[in-house]
Structures are given as structure tokens and as C-alpha cells.
Design a protein around this motif. Structure first.
Motif, short mmCIF file in Angstrom:
data_model
loop_
_atom_site.label_atom_id
_atom_site.label_comp_id
_atom_site.label_asym_id
_atom_site.label_seq_id
_atom_site.Cartn_x
_atom_site.Cartn_y
_atom_site.Cartn_z
N ASP A 108 -13.28 48.60 42.71
CA ASP A 108 -12.26 49.60 42.44
C ASP A 108 -12.83 50.66 41.51
N LYS A 109 -12.94 51.90 42.01
CA LYS A 109 -13.48 53.00 41.22
C LYS A 109 -12.41 53.72 40.42
N ASN A 110 -11.15 53.29 40.56
CA ASN A 110 -10.02 53.87 39.84
C ASN A 110 -9.78 55.34 40.16
N GLY B 86 -15.99 52.54 50.28
CA GLY B 86 -15.04 53.09 49.33
C GLY B 86 -15.47 54.36 48.66
N SER C 292 -7.84 56.26 42.60
CA SER C 292 -6.48 56.37 43.14
C SER C 292 -5.42 55.90 42.15
N ARG D 224 -15.40 54.75 36.03
CA ARG D 224 -14.75 53.51 36.45
C ARG D 224 -13.88 52.92 35.34
#
Length: 524
Positions: free
Chosen positions: A132-134, A213, A136, A467
Motif C-alpha cells: 500500500d503506497k497510501n 500498483g 488513495s 509511503r
């Protein structure tokens, strides 16, 4: 079937079967281009092997969510008695605490897996994951004052409606900003927040694809900076991915466009980009189809008329050329502001070396700043999985990538720089970071604060993360970090941070729902 290690936007160093095949012939670069099935690549799902490693060996006691069970304590959300750094965690796993019921794992599982387990626990404690790259996350701007150890501040939104993938901002002396949007170009934001795209700049391409992603593309807009004498000469500097097709052997064999970092300058008149001059451009044979996501792209000036640019992992693989002075990959370049090569650059007399090189052995320089009070150039650098760095850049310095890093491949396999490159690098010849951040928060840009609105932060570094979605304050003494404070937590991806002409403090927040520029204002 041949398995090829593919360089990607993440430089994930993951092994894929049947998706990339190395061509038999080498290009002028001496590298093998990869023929990539991008349609298949776009359908790949990102997986984290560290999760299964932890669940197999540790979850029965500590829980799959690391919050403990009847057999073992929680590893997140609590203070750890025996230390929480990656090395302290690894030592706890190696030696165990038999009296407390924890066995020693040394000799039971391999040392590499012990290090991976320690890194995974540290990542979970930090609240970051490679899955999760944050980008969104819901971006909610707090209305209440934010209190820190030395100052309190409030947020003021000064510009919004910016594209989902911005890169840099340059506050203008007359008010407003220049903003680079990677796949769109250069945006001019007025004092009232309204904005238009500047016409006539080098093109920015929006035909990017998805992979694990991440968005991957070629020919993106990157850094923007005003000339120190901008008020009088009007020069604006842009670093961008110069893209072409069928222009070198690599492009013809890969059957794809290729790109490479280029620095230009121009002026803006009536919303038009005019008077363009090329300040630095690489040999066309160094252009590759490696995504511009990992291309570095920052621009900085010192107080002696020199301009510096950072170039990241644009080689076919994330390590290609970074230790080789013939190639621009993994370098910081130094030029006169008009593009001339300084006679005192460290490698001007070395045969075959690119004469603009100032430092080398970098992975992905995301921040590049000159400290006017000390006359020093600094950089922030993103590692792979771990190994983010804050570096003091010295003339001719080798910063070690890929031979020396505290990071590991995203898959957990060690990074063996000598084996990968065939180049021997001695430890005594490497300049090591002032600060390492492992696990990796994905460091981005930073400044040396020198404004009057937050006087106790004077000459402190304000450093953003992607991140981890945090903003850090670092206090230096004798070129060492003596204090760290997280002044903003869990807000958004901090893509850039800049100081305005009158000392104002601005941050560029990157978000898929629309990016924003905020000003931090002292709270009463």
C-alpha cells in the motif's frame, strides 16, 4: 523458461517467468534490453513474501496481525522491552528469550530470513507496507492547530485541483506557484489559486501503464526551480524525461520508446514557454525504456552559480551503470547555470567519464538541497526495502549503491552489488549516509528551513515521506542528526516541500483524488 530479473518503477527485483526476455545482442550501452509483455505485466498482483514467512514462524504466538495471542505478546502498538530497531529486533529473534518462552531462532532458520522477519516487524510497527503506497488514502485537512515540541501551526489550502501525480513546486516571488505534473506538464498557479497549463514546454506523455500498483511511464515532467536571479532574468529550469522512438539500438530492439533525464531552461511569457535552452542532455545511446518513476529528477542551485540535478535508476536494471562513470544513471550532475562544464568537476580529466558528474553510486535521489548557511549540498535518497538515506554530498563521492545499503530486495533476497555489476567497491572508498531510515518510509523532498515564521526550526531539515505519509523535523549538529521529531503524522504523501520568497512554508500533497498545496501557518 528463462527467468529475467526485471527493473520496474518499484525496482522490485522480483522474478517473473515468461514476461521479459533478454535480447541476444548488446546495445551500444553494453546492456541487454528487455522485451516486455506489458499487457501481462499490468495484470500481475503484488504479493509480499514476508507475510507468509512471519505467519509460518511467528504468528502462532504473536498473531497474524502482530497483536499477540495467549502464547506471546503483541509486537505492534506497544513498547518493546528489548529494542525496536531492525537490528535489535533481529538480535531478539536470533537469541530468543527462553525464560520468557521465546526460543532462539539462530541456526533454525537462515540469517537472511531472520533479517527479513525483523524488517517486517519494524515495517508493521511503522505502519507501512509495500502493498500500500497510501496514494488513495482519504485526504482530510485538519482544522485544529497541530502542536509540536517547538511550534504550533495550522493548515491553509492555497491550491487544489492539481493532478494525481505532481512532482515539484516552485513558489513565485510575485505570488503563486509553478507545479510540475508528471504526465501533463507545467502548471502555473495564480495567487488566488486559479491555474492554467503553460503551453510550449517539453512534452509530457500520459500513456503510462500499470504494474504492481504503480504507474509507469516515459517522458514525464519532473523537477522545477527558479534561477537564483529569477527576478531579473526570468529563467525557469525544468528537468524532464526526454523521450524518443527508434532513436537508438536499445529502442529498436525493445520496440518501445525510450527516455532519459534532460535539463532545460526557459521563460514564461503570457502563459507560453519561450526562449528554451538545453542545459544538459545525455548521450542518446544512454536512453532506455526504464520508467521515469525512478528517474530522480530534482534541481538545486548553490550560491556560486552552479546548478545540480539528480538522476536515478534509468539503467535497464536498478543497479546498471550506477558505479560506472561512463553512464548517467545514479548520479548527481554539476553544471554552470548556462550548461557549461565546470573545470573543477571531479572527473573532467578522466577518460570516458561524463564530465558533469559530481557524485555517483546513488539509487533514487528524491531530494536535493543546498544549505546556504554552510555551503553544503545534501540529498535524500530512497532505498529498496529499507535503506532510505540522508546524505551530505561531497565532491567525487561514491555513495555505494548497490554494493553498500541497509536495504534488501523487495522479495527479501540480499542485494549483492559486486555479483550484479562485476565491479569491486571497497568500503573505505564509500561515503556513508548521515542518517539511515530502515524500515523505509519512502523519503521524498526536504528543505533547510530559514524563515522567520518558525524561528526555532531555523536551519533544521524538514523532510517529507511518501509511503509513511509523515513530515519530519531533523536537527543537525556537526553534520549529524541529533534530534528527530515527527511533526505531521499520517496526513498524505508529501511529494515536495518548499519555502516561499518571504519565508512561507509550503507542502505539496500527492493524492489520487486530487493533489493540493498547503501552507503551514503559525498558530496563536
Amino acid at each position: 523458461m528463462l527467468k529475467t530479473l526485471l527493473s520496474t518503477a518499484l525496482t522490485t527485483s522480483l522474478l517473473f517467468c515468461g514476461l521479459a526476455v533478454a535480447a541476444e545482442e548488446k546495445t551500444e550501452l553494453g546492456f541487454k534490453p528487455l522485451k516486455v509483455n506489458w499487457e501481462k505485466m499490468s495484470k500481475l498482483e503484488m504479493k509480499d513474501s514476508f507475510i507468509s514467512l512471519f505467519n509460518k514462524n511467528c504468528a502462532s504466538c504473536h498473531g497474524e496481525d502482530l497483536r499477540g495471542s495467549g502464547l506471546g505478546p503483541a509486537l505492534v502498538g506497544v513498547d518493546l522491552r528489548h529494542g525496536e530497531t531492525t537490528e535489535e529486533l533481529a538480535n531478539s529473534i536470533r537469541k530468543g528469550y527462553p525464560a520468557a518462552g521465546m526460543p532462539a531462532w539462530e541456526g533454525v532458520i537462515k540469517e537472511g530470513k531472520i533479517l527479513n522477519l525483523a524488517l517486517y516487524v519494524a515495517e508493521q510497527r511503522q505502519g507501512t507496507t509495500i502493498l500500500d503506497k497510501n496514494s488513495s488514502m482519504v485526504l482530510t485537512i485538519p482544522t485544529e492547530p497541530v502542536k509540536t515540541e517547538q511550534h504550533s501551526f495550522q493548515y491553509q489550502t492555497v491550491a487544489e485541483g492539481i493532478a494525481t501525480m505532481p512532482f515539484a513546486i516552485a513558489p513565485l516571488p510575485e505570488g503563486g506557484f509553478l507545479v510540475t505534473e508528471r504526465m501533463h506538464g507545467l502548471r502555473l498557479v495564480a495567487k488566488d489559486g486559479s491555474s492554467v497549463m503553460v503551453q510550449g514546454t517539453p512534452p509530457a506523455y500520459d500513456d503510462a501503464g500499470q504494474f504492481l500498483g504503480q504507474v509507469n511511464g516515459l517522458g514525464w515532467m519532473m523537477g522545477v526551480a527558479l534561477h537564483p536571479d529569477y527576478k531579473n532574468n526570468g529563467w525557469v529550469y525544468l528537468q524532464h524525461g526526454d523521450r524518443c522512438s527508434d532513436c537508438n539500438t536499445y529502442a529498436r530492439k525493445a520496440k518501445r520508446p525510450v527516455s532519459m533525464n534532460r535539463l532545460v531552461r526557459g521563460r514564461i511569457k503570457d502563459g507560453q514557454w519561450v526562449d528554451q535552452q538545453v542545459i544538459w542532455q545525455a548521450d542518446i545511446n544512454t536512453y532506455t525504456d526504464t520508467t521515469d518513476l525512478s528517474a530522480g529528477g530534482r534541481v538545486a542551485f548553490d550560491d556560486k552559480g552552479y546548478v545540480y540535478i539528480s538522476i536515478g535508476m534509468k539503467g535497464p536494471m536498478d543497479y546498471d551503470g550506477t558505479q560506472d562513470l561512463r553512464y548517467p544513471y545514479g548520479k548527481v550532475m554539476r553544471l554552470h547555470d548556462d550548461g557549461r562544464i565546470p573545470e573543477d568537476n571531479p572527473f573532467v580529466d578522466q577518460p570516458g567519464a561524463i564530465k558533469a558528474i559530481w557524485t555517483y553510486g546513488h539509487r533514487s535521489v528524491q531530494g536535493l538541497e543546498f544549505n546556504a548557511s554552510t555551503g553544503q549540498l545534501w540529498s535524500s535518497e530512497m532505498g529498496p526495502r529499507g535503506g532510505d538515506e540522508l546524505n551530505l554530498l561531497v565532491k567525487g563521492g561514491n555513495y555505494g549503491w548497490p554494493h553498500f545499503t541497509n536495504g534488501t530486495n523487495y522479495t527479501g533476497f540480499p542485494i549483492n552489488g559486486e555479483k550484479k555489476t562485476g565491479i569491486v567497491v571497497k568500503r573505505e572508498d564509500v561515503t556513508f549516509p548521515v542518517m539511515d531510515m530502515t524500515p523505509s518510509p519512502a523519503l521524498s523532498s526536504f528543505i533547510f528551513y530559514s524563515g522567520s515564521e518558525f524561528p526555532q526550526w531555523n536551519q533544521h531539515i524538514l523532510l517529507g515521506t511518501l509511503r509513511a505519509t509523515d513530515l519530519w523535523r531533523l536537527e543537525l549538529k556537526n553534520n549529524s542528526v541529533v534530534q528527530r521529531e515527527k511533526i505531521i503524522s499520517d496526513l498524505a504523501r508529501f511529494r515536495d516541500i518548499e519555502q516561499g520568497p518571504n519565508g512561507e512554508l509550503y507542502v505539496l500533497l500527492e493524492n489520487k483524488a486530487g493533489s493540493k498545496i498547503l501552507r503551514l501557518i503559525p498558530a496563536n
